[in-house]
Write an enzyme that holds these catalytic residues in place. Structure first.
Site, PDB file in Angstrom:
ATOM      1  CG  MET A   1     -31.073 107.347  60.024  1.00 19.70           C
ATOM      2  SD  MET A   1     -30.792 109.333  60.371  1.00 19.70           S
ATOM      3  CE  MET A   1     -29.304 109.032  61.029  1.00 19.70           C
ATOM      4  N   GLY A   2     -29.939 103.576  57.459  1.00 22.48           N
ATOM      5  CA  GLY A   2     -29.149 102.969  56.373  1.00 22.48           C
ATOM      6  C   GLY A   2     -27.680 102.931  57.077  1.00 22.48           C
TER       7      GLY A   2
ATOM      8  N   GLY B   1     -26.234  95.606  64.395  1.00 25.72           N
ATOM      9  CA  GLY B   1     -27.156  96.282  65.360  1.00 25.72           C
ATOM     10  C   GLY B   1     -28.568  96.400  64.790  1.00 25.72           C
ATOM     11  CG  HIS B   2     -28.741  99.222  61.675  1.00 24.76           C
ATOM     12  ND1 HIS B   2     -27.725  99.288  61.121  1.00 24.76           N
ATOM     13  CD2 HIS B   2     -29.536 100.343  62.108  1.00 24.76           C
ATOM     14  CE1 HIS B   2     -27.479 100.945  61.340  1.00 24.76           C
ATOM     15  NE2 HIS B   2     -28.732 101.296  61.988  1.00 24.76           N
TER      16      HIS B   2
ATOM     17  CB  SER C   1     -24.122 104.208  60.793  1.00 18.00           C
ATOM     18  OG  SER C   1     -25.006 103.381  60.768  1.00 18.00           O
ATOM     19  NE  ARG C   2     -23.518 110.654  63.557  1.00 18.89           N
ATOM     20  CZ  ARG C   2     -24.951 110.748  63.688  1.00 18.89           C
ATOM     21  NH1 ARG C   2     -25.661 109.907  64.494  1.00 18.89           N
ATOM     22  NH2 ARG C   2     -25.797 111.551  63.004  1.00 18.89           N
TER      23      ARG C   2
HETATM   24  P1  AMP Z   1     -29.979 104.446  62.929  1.00 23.77           P
HETATM   25  O1  AMP Z   1     -29.718 103.919  61.377  1.00 23.77           O
HETATM   26  O2  AMP Z   1     -28.541 104.985  63.506  1.00 23.77           O
HETATM   27  O3  AMP Z   1     -30.824 105.586  63.048  1.00 23.77           O
HETATM   28  O4  AMP Z   1     -30.643 103.378  63.805  1.00 23.77           O
HETATM   29  C1  AMP Z   1     -31.637 102.584  63.478  1.00 23.77           C
HETATM   30  C2  AMP Z   1     -32.128 101.822  64.481  1.00 23.77           C
HETATM   31  O5  AMP Z   1     -31.052 100.936  64.716  1.00 23.77           O
HETATM   32  C3  AMP Z   1     -32.275 102.686  65.859  1.00 23.77           C
HETATM   33  O6  AMP Z   1     -33.562 102.121  66.623  1.00 23.77           O
HETATM   34  C4  AMP Z   1     -31.157 102.496  66.652  1.00 23.77           C
HETATM   35  O7  AMP Z   1     -31.391 102.598  68.031  1.00 23.77           O
HETATM   36  C5  AMP Z   1     -30.793 101.104  66.074  1.00 23.77           C
HETATM   37  N1  AMP Z   1     -29.349 100.831  66.726  1.00 23.77           N
HETATM   38  C6  AMP Z   1     -28.335 101.516  66.069  1.00 23.77           C
HETATM   39  N2  AMP Z   1     -27.209 100.739  66.520  1.00 23.77           N
HETATM   40  C7  AMP Z   1     -27.444  99.790  67.417  1.00 23.77           C
HETATM   41  C8  AMP Z   1     -26.797  98.893  68.408  1.00 23.77           C
HETATM   42  N3  AMP Z   1     -25.437  98.920  68.388  1.00 23.77           N
HETATM   43  N4  AMP Z   1     -27.574  98.172  68.874  1.00 23.77           N
HETATM   44  C9  AMP Z   1     -28.921  97.892  69.018  1.00 23.77           C
HETATM   45  N5  AMP Z   1     -29.706  98.767  68.023  1.00 23.77           N
HETATM   46  C10 AMP Z   1     -29.090  99.752  67.364  1.00 23.77           C
END
Ligand code: AMP
Length: 281
Positions: A30-31, A36-37, A187-188
């Site tokens: 979701m950007g 992590g991403h 992201s939060r």
């Molecule tokens: P989001 O943008 O939050 O929907 O996350 C996109 C992808 O990044 C999802 O597969 C999440 O599980 C992964 N993700 C987000 N934060 C982390 C993190 N700290 N470590 C590993 N993967 C992450």
């Protein structure tokens, strides 16, 4: 690096990459990208993908009324720069009505994996996730898709979805990336004030305490989750759940359980955080 906004173009470019003999890797997000991403992007290369796609879409379907859809951080320019630096070949950043044009009505339902934990606390959330990810993976075609175990339940549900719907996708789960002090990147996290951020450490501390009790031999999920909850309660303003479950079924562990997982969702200030830890066999 190519930037694409139209679904049909995503399909065409991925098809062309495969025609040239390349292996497609995809990381749906979701950007508001963070390390992590980006480590998921690195993982696509590690598993052999040499055409790397990141999708950036704040998916309205997965936010319930009253959640943070409007204030969710949108940082496309910075995201594109990070993707470029990390060797991404293609970013897909569609507008909401490109993904959900007038007349859109079909959704992907989850099974029992989606009923518990996040599913019990966020009405319609997983149906929104499975629907958008199903669309994205269908557009991308044959590929390796990497998801973070940060969203543990989401990863399990998507693994199941790809299997059940015969998607041409290999689903790969990647370890959680954390700050040096244990806070899982999210992201939060940018919503957190300094003092809230300090209190948010209760989540990873709780998981560490739980893992310690598990390593000492405890297998009763109530005792394990109580060890975790103590720490979480010290920092959080409200706890949605602290549970220890079977890592495959996400329901209560039983004699056949081979993997125990502790999962938390808690509110610190106005921010809802999730975290988890695989405890082992
Ligand atoms: P989001 O943008 O939050 O929907 O996350 C996109 C992808 O990044 C999802 O597969 C999440 O599980 C992964 N993700 C987000 N934060 C982390 C993190 N700290 N470590 C590993 N993967 C992450």
């Amino acid at each position: 690096m190519k930037l694409v906004h139209e679904p049909a173009e995503l399909r065409d470019v991925c098809q062309e990459a495969r025609r040239q003999g390349r292996t497609v890797g995809v990381v749906p997000t979701m950007g508001a990208l963070h390390e992590g991403h980006l480590s998921l992007v690195d993982e696509t290369a590690r598993v052999g993908a040499d055409f790397r796609v990141v999708t950036i879409f704040v998916n309205p379907l997965q936010f319930a009324p009253g959640e943070d859809l409007e204030r969710y951080p949108r940082t496309l320019d910075a995201d594109l720069e990070q993707c470029r630096d990390r060797g991404v070949d293609l970013v897909f950043a569609p507008a909401p009505d490109a993904m959900y044009p007038a007349g859109f009505q079909t959704h992907v339902n989850t099974g029992p994996l989606g009923d518990v934990l996040e599913g019990a606390h966020r009405e319609g959330h997983f149906e929104g996730v499975t629907t958008v990810v199903c669309k994205l993976l269908s557009l991308v075609g044959e590929a390796k898709a990497v998801f973070g175990k940060k969203d543990y339940q989401q990863w399990r549900i998507l693994e199941r979805m790809a299997l059940d719907l015969d998607l041409p996708t290999e689903i790969i789960g990647h370890e959680i990336v954390r700050e040096a002090d244990g806070l899982a990147l999210s992201s939060r996290n940018r919503y957190l004030s300094e003092s809230e951020r300090a209190r948010a450490l209760g989540l990873s501390r709780g998981l560490a305490a739980c893992a310690e009790v598990f390593t000492a031999g405890e297998r009763d999920p109530r005792v394990l989750s109580a060890a975790c909850r103590d720490h979480v309660a010290r920092g959080a303003d409200r706890i949605d759940y602290v549970e220890v479950v079977d890592g495959l079924t996400l329901h209560a562990p039983d004699a056949s359980t081979h993997l125990f997982v502790a999962l938390i969702a808690a509110h610190v200030g106005k921010t809802r955080l999730i975290d988890n830890r695989e405890l082992g066999d």
